[in-house]
Design a protein around this motif. Structure first.
Motif, PDB file in Angstrom:
ATOM      1  N   ALA A  79       0.630  -1.417  -0.064  1.00  0.00           N
ATOM      2  CA  ALA A  79       0.182   0.062   0.424  1.00  0.00           C
ATOM      3  C   ALA A  79       0.598   1.683  -0.147  1.00  0.00           C
ATOM      4  O   ALA A  79       1.632   1.417   0.840  1.00  0.00           O
ATOM      5  N   PRO A  80       0.439   1.686  -1.136  1.00  0.00           N
ATOM      6  CA  PRO A  80       1.777   3.565  -1.397  1.00  0.00           C
ATOM      7  C   PRO A  80       0.674   3.828   0.034  1.00  0.00           C
ATOM      8  O   PRO A  80      -0.643   4.549  -0.088  1.00  0.00           O
ATOM      9  N   LEU A  81       1.521   5.236   0.256  1.00  0.00           N
ATOM     10  CA  LEU A  81       1.008   6.175   1.796  1.00  0.00           C
ATOM     11  C   LEU A  81       2.044   7.357   0.717  1.00  0.00           C
ATOM     12  O   LEU A  81       2.578   7.949   0.153  1.00  0.00           O
ATOM     13  N   GLU A  82       0.923   8.308   1.202  1.00  0.00           N
ATOM     14  CA  GLU A  82       0.643  10.118   0.514  1.00  0.00           C
ATOM     15  C   GLU A  82       1.179  10.761   1.517  1.00  0.00           C
ATOM     16  O   GLU A  82       1.220  10.784   2.777  1.00  0.00           O
ATOM     17  N   ILE A  83       2.716  11.439   1.357  1.00  0.00           N
ATOM     18  CA  ILE A  83       2.979  12.406   2.311  1.00  0.00           C
ATOM     19  C   ILE A  83       2.501  12.675   3.111  1.00  0.00           C
ATOM     20  O   ILE A  83       3.180  13.179   4.072  1.00  0.00           O
ATOM     21  N   ASP A  84       1.519  13.287   2.473  1.00  0.00           N
ATOM     22  CA  ASP A  84       0.643  14.204   3.553  1.00  0.00           C
ATOM     23  C   ASP A  84      -0.159  13.488   4.398  1.00  0.00           C
ATOM     24  O   ASP A  84      -1.611  14.522   5.107  1.00  0.00           O
ATOM     25  N   GLY A  85      -0.198  12.512   4.531  1.00  0.00           N
ATOM     26  CA  GLY A  85      -1.722  11.322   5.362  1.00  0.00           C
ATOM     27  C   GLY A  85      -2.491  11.485   4.418  1.00  0.00           C
ATOM     28  O   GLY A  85      -3.741  10.579   5.034  1.00  0.00           O
ATOM     29  N   SER A  86      -3.001  11.482   3.296  1.00  0.00           N
ATOM     30  CA  SER A  86      -4.504  11.764   2.670  1.00  0.00           C
ATOM     31  C   SER A  86      -4.135  10.196   2.741  1.00  0.00           C
ATOM     32  O   SER A  86      -3.318   9.535   1.746  1.00  0.00           O
ATOM     33  N   GLY A  87      -5.655   9.589   2.718  1.00  0.00           N
ATOM     34  CA  GLY A  87      -5.784   8.170   2.643  1.00  0.00           C
ATOM     35  C   GLY A  87      -5.363   7.133   2.811  1.00  0.00           C
ATOM     36  O   GLY A  87      -4.973   5.894   2.671  1.00  0.00           O
ATOM     37  N   LEU A  88      -4.625   7.545   4.853  1.00  0.00           N
ATOM     38  CA  LEU A  88      -4.222   6.295   5.079  1.00  0.00           C
ATOM     39  C   LEU A  88      -5.406   5.119   5.899  1.00  0.00           C
ATOM     40  O   LEU A  88      -5.311   4.393   5.596  1.00  0.00           O
ATOM     41  N   ARG A  89      -6.744   6.100   5.859  1.00  0.00           N
ATOM     42  CA  ARG A  89      -8.252   4.909   6.075  1.00  0.00           C
ATOM     43  C   ARG A  89      -8.398   3.419   4.343  1.00  0.00           C
ATOM     44  O   ARG A  89      -7.814   2.470   5.270  1.00  0.00           O
ATOM     45  N   VAL A  90      -7.400   4.039   3.715  1.00  0.00           N
ATOM     46  CA  VAL A  90      -8.541   3.586   2.831  1.00  0.00           C
ATOM     47  C   VAL A  90      -6.583   2.151   2.697  1.00  0.00           C
ATOM     48  O   VAL A  90      -6.980   1.067   2.287  1.00  0.00           O
ATOM     49  N   ALA A  91      -5.387   3.299   2.932  1.00  0.00           N
ATOM     50  CA  ALA A  91      -4.591   1.929   2.429  1.00  0.00           C
ATOM     51  C   ALA A  91      -4.610   0.515   3.802  1.00  0.00           C
ATOM     52  O   ALA A  91      -4.265  -0.183   3.342  1.00  0.00           O
ATOM     53  N   LEU A  99      -4.228  -2.768   3.419  1.00  0.00           N
ATOM     54  CA  LEU A  99      -3.666  -4.067   4.146  1.00  0.00           C
ATOM     55  C   LEU A  99      -4.375  -4.886   4.823  1.00  0.00           C
ATOM     56  O   LEU A  99      -4.320  -5.831   4.284  1.00  0.00           O
ATOM     57  N   ALA A 100      -5.345  -4.446   5.122  1.00  0.00           N
ATOM     58  CA  ALA A 100      -6.038  -4.739   6.660  1.00  0.00           C
ATOM     59  C   ALA A 100      -6.917  -6.428   5.073  1.00  0.00           C
ATOM     60  O   ALA A 100      -7.063  -7.621   6.167  1.00  0.00           O
ATOM     61  N   ARG A 101      -7.073  -6.534   4.355  1.00  0.00           N
ATOM     62  CA  ARG A 101      -7.999  -7.408   3.786  1.00  0.00           C
ATOM     63  C   ARG A 101      -7.090  -8.993   3.164  1.00  0.00           C
ATOM     64  O   ARG A 101      -7.756  -9.599   3.268  1.00  0.00           O
ATOM     65  N   ALA A 102      -5.923  -7.965   2.863  1.00  0.00           N
ATOM     66  CA  ALA A 102      -4.798  -8.930   2.905  1.00  0.00           C
ATOM     67  C   ALA A 102      -4.698 -10.579   4.530  1.00  0.00           C
ATOM     68  O   ALA A 102      -3.339 -11.385   3.713  1.00  0.00           O
ATOM     69  N   TYR A 107      -4.575   1.303  10.850  1.00  0.00           N
ATOM     70  CA  TYR A 107      -4.365  -0.162  11.116  1.00  0.00           C
ATOM     71  C   TYR A 107      -5.374  -0.832  12.224  1.00  0.00           C
ATOM     72  O   TYR A 107      -6.083  -1.545  12.419  1.00  0.00           O
ATOM     73  N   GLN A 108      -4.977  -0.046  12.825  1.00  0.00           N
ATOM     74  CA  GLN A 108      -5.675  -1.025  14.587  1.00  0.00           C
ATOM     75  C   GLN A 108      -6.683  -0.808  14.208  1.00  0.00           C
ATOM     76  O   GLN A 108      -7.563  -1.512  15.020  1.00  0.00           O
ATOM     77  N   SER A 109      -7.438   0.639  14.217  1.00  0.00           N
ATOM     78  CA  SER A 109      -8.333   1.227  13.992  1.00  0.00           C
ATOM     79  C   SER A 109      -9.927   0.133  13.507  1.00  0.00           C
ATOM     80  O   SER A 109     -10.523   0.193  13.115  1.00  0.00           O
ATOM     81  N   SER A 110      -8.644  -0.268  11.801  1.00  0.00           N
ATOM     82  CA  SER A 110      -9.751  -0.858  10.985  1.00  0.00           C
ATOM     83  C   SER A 110     -10.261  -2.642  11.275  1.00  0.00           C
ATOM     84  O   SER A 110     -10.919  -3.204  11.390  1.00  0.00           O
ATOM     85  N   GLY A 111      -9.819  -2.995  12.887  1.00  0.00           N
ATOM     86  CA  GLY A 111      -9.770  -3.964  13.277  1.00  0.00           C
ATOM     87  C   GLY A 111      -9.063  -5.329  12.889  1.00  0.00           C
ATOM     88  O   GLY A 111      -9.467  -6.324  13.797  1.00  0.00           O
TER      89      GLY A 111
END
Length: 386
Positions: free
Chosen positions: A211-223, A227-230, A251-255
């Motif tokens: 999962a690529p992460l944008e430097i400004d922190g946008s889209g963290l929840r989607v990223a 990863l969590a699905r795998a 990631y921890q908040s994703s369950g």
């Protein structure tokens, strides 16, 4: 008294400070600059003084400053005080390149030190090479500075590939054969991802997801959800600064659950402060000696200095401290009338420099000073343990 064109040129190159003359620095012309007897040794740095990565730079600068303060209090290097001029690039490569030009051409710095970040340091390389200005201890482990020999770059830390090799080797020993990778979407993070792929392939470890992460922190929840699905049992983080703790929290908040392995450019103190109890179990690769306790001469010295300043010491302080010691030793070896070329030769002549728990090896054919890596983990007491 000097006469003629030589005297005129030398006077034009002298940069006057508020109370003392700064180091004479030739801009893009030759001959290369030579430190005058009454001058400071002016060192340039472009780094993150603002933005989300600024706390990393602050720790690095503090550790280096403590070393330079000690040296200056003892009379400096061959009678000259070492002074660092730092400019903010906010992790913007173009600003880094502009800063380096300004530091060399206008500020007249003798050498560059602790440039921070992969894309930023890489942006500065063409300027350094053109002007033939040494860069000591860039704060990056990118393979782009290590795979080929560069006469003007001296790496003091191990590379990211060394860190990732250590992590994947450790996981293979534990029998873990699936990992996920979250990486910053820039040259630093992509280089880390490539290193994981190479190390994993050698040990039959499968990349479950990336999962690529944008430097400004946008889209963290989607990223994090991707990863969590795998459901990988381990996630390797090719990230730096606040983005690391923000992603772990998302990631921890994703369950989902996983053990995280981070690289050395993560500040353990900042990660613990940001995550609190949730930082327990996060593993961090380290490229410097353990900065706490009395296990090494370096740790004892650094702890004493940090205590005097009222600062909680950490690995990034140690890296700044070690980097500054290497620079000072190179300046000592460069002689009482140093030039940039004599600094290069002085660093190459160090061969095997033992700083008291950390050995740096340079030569005419090797400017990669160390491949030391060890793994640490955040314990239940929210302390970093080896």
């Amino acid at each position: 008294m000097r006469t003629g064109a030589t005297a005129t040129r030398r006077r034009a190159l002298r940069i006057l400070g508020a109370g003392a003359a700064a180091l004479v620095a030739a801009p893009w012309a030759s001959p290369a600059p030579r430190a005058e007897a009454d001058a400071e040794i002016l060192i340039g740095q472009s780094c993150q003084l603002s933005g989300p990565l600024a706390p990393l730079t602050r720790e690095l600068q503090e550790g280096a400053a403590w070393c330079f303060e000690q040296v200056n209090a003892r009379g400096g290097v061959h009678g000259r005080q070492v002074r660092v001029v730092a400019l903010d690039d906010a992790y913007d490569p173009q600003r880094t390149a502009d800063n380096v030009r300004q530091l060399i051409e206008k500020q007249g710095v003798f050498a560059l030190f602790n440039l921070a970040g992969t894309p930023t340091t890489l942006a500065a390389l063409p300027v350094l090479r053109e002007r033939k200005v040494p860069l000591i201890a860039p704060f990056t482990g990118t393979d782009a500075l290590r795979s080929g020999f560069d006469r003007y770059v001296f790496n003091v830390r191990a590379g990211y590939a060394d860190e990732i090799e250590k992590i994947v080797q450790h996981l293979a020993v534990l029998g873990i054969d699936r990992v996920g990778v979250a990486y910053m979407n820039n040259s630093f993070g992509k280089g880390g991802l490539d290193a994981v792929k190479s190390a994993a392939a050698r040990r039959d470890v499968v990349l479950a997801a990336t999962a690529p992460l944008e430097i400004d922190g946008s889209g963290l929840r989607v990223a994090a959800q991707d990863l969590a699905r795998a459901r990988p049992p381990v996630i390797i983080l090719a990230t730096a600064g606040k983005l690391t703790s923000d992603f772990i929290a998302a990631y921890q908040s994703s369950g989902a659950s996983a053990q995280f392995y981070a690289l050395s450019v993560v500040s353990s103190q900042q990660l613990i402060q940001a995550l609190g109890d949730r930082s327990k179990g996060v593993a961090i690769a380290q490229v410097m000696p353990y900065p706490w306790g009395s296990g090494t001469k370096l740790a004892r010295e650094l702890s004493e200095l940090a205590s005097r300043k009222g600062v909680e010491v950490g690995y990034n302080h140690m890296e700044g401290f070690v980097s500054a010691k290497v620079l000072v030793e190179g300046l000592q070896q460069a002689g009482p009338s140093p030039t940039r070329e004599s600094l290069v030769r002085g660093l190459e002549g160090l061969r095997e420099l033992d700083l008291g728990g950390y050995v740096v090896r340079f030569s005419e054919r090797n400017h990669n000073g160390s491949n030391h890596v060890e793994l640490t983990i955040v314990g239940a007491s929210k302390r970093v343990l080896r």
